[in-house]
Motif scaffolding. Structure first.
Motif, short mmCIF file in Angstrom:
data_model
loop_
_atom_site.label_atom_id
_atom_site.label_comp_id
_atom_site.label_asym_id
_atom_site.label_seq_id
_atom_site.Cartn_x
_atom_site.Cartn_y
_atom_site.Cartn_z
N THR A 79 -30.88 18.20 -32.19
CA THR A 79 -30.74 19.37 -33.05
C THR A 79 -29.42 19.40 -33.79
O THR A 79 -28.36 19.58 -33.20
N TYR A 80 -29.54 19.19 -35.09
CA TYR A 80 -28.43 19.40 -36.04
C TYR A 80 -29.02 20.38 -37.03
O TYR A 80 -29.61 19.99 -38.03
N THR A 81 -28.86 21.65 -36.72
CA THR A 81 -29.66 22.68 -37.39
C THR A 81 -29.41 22.74 -38.89
O THR A 81 -30.32 23.04 -39.66
N GLN A 82 -28.18 22.44 -39.32
CA GLN A 82 -27.85 22.55 -40.76
C GLN A 82 -28.40 21.38 -41.59
O GLN A 82 -28.40 21.44 -42.82
N ARG A 83 -28.83 20.30 -40.95
CA ARG A 83 -29.37 19.14 -41.68
C ARG A 83 -30.59 18.60 -40.92
O ARG A 83 -30.75 17.38 -40.78
N ALA A 84 -31.45 19.52 -40.48
CA ALA A 84 -32.53 19.16 -39.55
C ALA A 84 -33.47 18.10 -40.11
O ALA A 84 -33.82 17.15 -39.40
N THR A 85 -33.88 18.22 -41.36
CA THR A 85 -34.87 17.27 -41.88
C THR A 85 -34.28 15.87 -42.05
O THR A 85 -35.01 14.88 -41.99
N LEU A 86 -32.97 15.81 -42.26
CA LEU A 86 -32.35 14.48 -42.37
C LEU A 86 -32.40 13.74 -41.04
O LEU A 86 -32.58 12.52 -41.00
N VAL A 87 -32.24 14.49 -39.95
CA VAL A 87 -32.33 13.87 -38.62
C VAL A 87 -33.75 13.35 -38.38
O VAL A 87 -33.95 12.26 -37.85
N VAL A 88 -34.73 14.15 -38.83
CA VAL A 88 -36.13 13.71 -38.67
C VAL A 88 -36.34 12.39 -39.41
O VAL A 88 -36.95 11.45 -38.88
N ASN A 89 -35.82 12.29 -40.62
CA ASN A 89 -35.96 11.03 -41.37
C ASN A 89 -35.26 9.88 -40.66
O ASN A 89 -35.77 8.76 -40.60
N ALA A 90 -34.07 10.16 -40.13
CA ALA A 90 -33.32 9.09 -39.44
C ALA A 90 -34.11 8.58 -38.23
O ALA A 90 -34.10 7.39 -37.94
N VAL A 91 -34.79 9.50 -37.54
CA VAL A 91 -35.58 9.10 -36.37
C VAL A 91 -36.84 8.37 -36.80
O VAL A 91 -37.12 7.24 -36.35
N ASN A 92 -37.63 9.01 -37.66
CA ASN A 92 -38.96 8.46 -37.98
C ASN A 92 -38.89 7.21 -38.86
O ASN A 92 -39.71 6.30 -38.73
N ASP A 93 -37.92 7.17 -39.77
CA ASP A 93 -37.86 6.03 -40.71
C ASP A 93 -37.05 4.85 -40.18
O ASP A 93 -37.24 3.73 -40.63
N TYR A 94 -36.12 5.13 -39.25
CA TYR A 94 -35.22 4.05 -38.82
C TYR A 94 -35.28 3.76 -37.32
O TYR A 94 -35.46 2.62 -36.91
N LEU A 95 -35.09 4.81 -36.48
CA LEU A 95 -35.07 4.53 -35.04
C LEU A 95 -36.44 4.18 -34.49
O LEU A 95 -36.55 3.40 -33.54
N ASP A 96 -37.50 4.73 -35.08
CA ASP A 96 -38.85 4.41 -34.59
C ASP A 96 -39.15 2.91 -34.75
O ASP A 96 -39.42 2.22 -33.76
N PRO A 97 -39.06 2.35 -35.98
CA PRO A 97 -39.32 0.91 -36.08
C PRO A 97 -38.31 0.06 -35.32
O PRO A 97 -38.67 -1.01 -34.80
N PHE A 98 -37.07 0.53 -35.22
CA PHE A 98 -36.06 -0.24 -34.49
C PHE A 98 -36.40 -0.33 -33.00
O PHE A 98 -36.16 -1.36 -32.35
N SER A 99 -36.96 0.76 -32.47
CA SER A 99 -37.14 0.86 -31.01
C SER A 99 -38.47 0.29 -30.53
O SER A 99 -38.59 -0.08 -29.35
N ARG A 100 -39.48 0.27 -31.36
CA ARG A 100 -40.82 -0.16 -30.91
C ARG A 100 -40.77 -1.56 -30.33
O ARG A 100 -40.20 -2.47 -30.93
N GLY A 101 -41.38 -1.70 -29.16
CA GLY A 101 -41.43 -3.00 -28.50
C GLY A 101 -40.23 -3.29 -27.62
O GLY A 101 -40.23 -4.27 -26.88
N ARG A 102 -39.19 -2.46 -27.70
CA ARG A 102 -38.00 -2.69 -26.85
C ARG A 102 -38.21 -2.04 -25.48
O ARG A 102 -39.01 -1.11 -25.33
N ASP A 103 -37.44 -2.51 -24.50
CA ASP A 103 -37.56 -2.01 -23.12
C ASP A 103 -37.07 -0.57 -23.02
O ASP A 103 -35.93 -0.29 -23.40
N ALA A 104 -37.92 0.29 -22.47
CA ALA A 104 -37.51 1.68 -22.27
C ALA A 104 -36.51 1.81 -21.14
O ALA A 104 -35.78 2.79 -21.06
N ASP A 105 -36.46 0.81 -20.27
CA ASP A 105 -35.58 0.90 -19.10
C ASP A 105 -34.12 0.65 -19.42
O ASP A 105 -33.24 1.17 -18.74
N ASN A 106 -33.85 -0.15 -20.43
CA ASN A 106 -32.46 -0.58 -20.68
C ASN A 106 -31.77 0.38 -21.65
O ASN A 106 -31.53 0.05 -22.82
N ILE A 107 -31.45 1.55 -21.14
CA ILE A 107 -30.95 2.62 -22.01
C ILE A 107 -29.62 2.23 -22.67
O ILE A 107 -29.44 2.39 -23.87
N ALA A 108 -28.69 1.70 -21.87
CA ALA A 108 -27.37 1.39 -22.42
C ALA A 108 -27.46 0.29 -23.48
O ALA A 108 -26.82 0.38 -24.53
#
Ligand code: MG
Length: 446
Positions: A79-108
């Motif tokens: 939650t970054y309330t003043q720029r909420a939709t930008l965070v959604v774009n950062a997650v859906n457009d960048y972190l989603d493809p970056f993370s798919r297929g990677r191990d959920a266990d290796n958080i660090a």
């Protein structure tokens, strides 16, 4: 789906056992079934999605990470309330493809690589997106372990989390009544504010408005009335509410460093628990002078995004409480490291916890509070009915103490259908931090 599988997939196995809904053996069998289905293959991230909702008039951003184990997912606050939709774009457009297929266990490992995947880093939008991913992975880790996250950190250092609540009013009597109401609810720590974060109710109409400078929504910060009124407020509350209650106050930056130092010296006789954000982050180097001038405890860090901001203040013992907004640091794991660093310098925690933190984020605050030795105090709000419907398992309050839901992970779920009933505001009226000006119209930095 069998009942025990359904419960397991919700990550509620331990809670269900505790409630007697299923037996411990059933929960273990459900976990074994899921593991057998997955075999020895690592748990993979299959999808990362950000969701928006606004059940209490504040934009909230929640990230859901799904895995290749059917029904096993994690939730994080972004939650970054003043720029909420930008965070959604950062997650859906960048972190989603970056993370798919990677191990959920290796958080660090995932965090380190996602952090540098944008090359430039430490900004508020990307840090929030990253925190959503990071917190969701901690939630998954807790669900897989069948434990609340605080157990993964070593267990409890205290039975519950002592919190402070907000008391405010337009005049002295309103503030006094508000403090007494909080004390009756059981709070031992109360933040007192008069006239908002400054002087809208303490001054005449701003001159810039009469001159047609700026817009009508722009607000006034008149330093002298604010400084005088704040001292009077402390004196009045001490006289009418007694010496037992701990009093906190948020300067919310806005005043000149010299005025801030003088204010703290003037408030020393009222024994504040802490004074929050007396300087803007750009004025961090003044903390050394402030420290030399007064013994009033200083809390700082709500606007911090970068290690370059919190490390110097902690290592030089220039503050007493570090109060970052966890999602703005880039992750639960980052804030955990901040807490550990601070422990060695006798700096305690006071994580930012107002309405622009989702219940998932509040739960993360509280799990950390429970597990760290150098916990100080936690800022807390009440959750309205709509919020509790959207986020089953919200933390609860009793006599000024916050309690987490003991279900595995954060103990908080997310009802996507209920969230849709509270869409964020339309794009033509986003949640700005509206301009604040001096009497002559000069912009003031929060
Ligand atoms: Mg604040």
């Amino acid at each position: 789906m069998k009942r025990r599988d359904w419960i397991k997939n919700l990550g509620l196995g331990a809670a269900a056992v505790a409630l007697g809904v299923i037996s411990r053996n059933d929960a273990i069998a459900a976990e074994a079934t899921a593991k057998a289905a997955r075999g020895s293959a690592p748990l993979k991230i299959t999808k990362v999605r950000a969701y928006l909702t606004r059940p209490a008039g504040v934009n909230l951003v929640v990230v859901k990470v799904e895995t290749n184990e059917p029904g096993l997912y994690g939730l994080g606050c972004a939650t970054y309330t003043q720029r909420a939709t930008l965070v959604v774009n950062a997650v859906n457009d960048y972190l989603d493809p970056f993370s798919r297929g990677r191990d959920a266990d290796n958080i660090a490992d995932l965090w380190q690589n996602a952090y540098t995947s944008s090359y430039w880093r430490n900004g508020p939008v990307l840090n929030n997106a990253l925190c959503g991913l990071d917190q969701a992975l901690w939630d998954i880790k807790g669900k897989r372990a069948g434990m609340p996250v605080y157990q993964l950190l070593g267990g409890k250092c205290r039975f519950a989390v002592d919190c402070y609540s907000h008391a405010s009013g337009r005049d002295l009597k309103e503030v006094e009544d508000s403090v007494k109401s909080k004390m009756e609810q059981g709070y031992r720590h109360v933040r007192i504010q008069m006239g908002g974060y400054g002087s809208e109710h303490l001054s005449q109409a701003p001159d810039f408005a009469g001159a047609g400078f700026g817009l009508p929504v722009d607000r006034l910060m008149d330093s002298l009335p604010y400084l005088k009124a704040t001292i009077k407020m402390f004196e009045h509350v001490r006289n009418t509410c007694g010496d037992e209650v701990e009093l906190l106050h948020d300067v919310h930056e806005r005043i000149e460093p010299r005025d801030a130092i003088r204010l703290l010296k003037d408030l020393e006789r009222f024994r504040p628990y802490f004074i929050e954000d007396p300087l803007s982050p750009e004025a961090n180097d003044y903390f050394r002078q402030m420290r030399a001038a007064t013994t009033v405890p200083i809390a700082m860090g709500e606007l911090f995004n970068s290690p370059h901001e919190w490390v110097p203040l902690i290592k030089d013992r220039l503050i007493d409480f570090i109060r970052v907004h966890i999602t703005q640091t880039g992750g639960f794991g980052v804030t955990r490291k901040i807490a550990t660093l601070a422990e060695f310098f006798n700096v305690r925690s006071a994580w930012h916890g107002p309405g622009d933190v989702s219940p998932v984020g509040h739960a993360a605050n509280l799990h950390l509070d429970l597990a760290i030795p150098n916990f100080g105090i936690q800022e807390m709000i009440d959750f309205n009915d709509a919020t509790q419907e959207i986020f089953p398992g919200c933390p609860t309050m009793k006599k000024g103490y916050a309690y987490v839901n003991e279900a595995p992970g954060w103990g908080v779920d997310f009802n996507e259908e209920a969230a849709k009933k509270f869409p964020i505001e339309k794009a033509d009226t986003p949640s700005y931090w509206n301009p604040v000006r001096r009497r002559d119209g000069t912009a003031v930095r929060p």
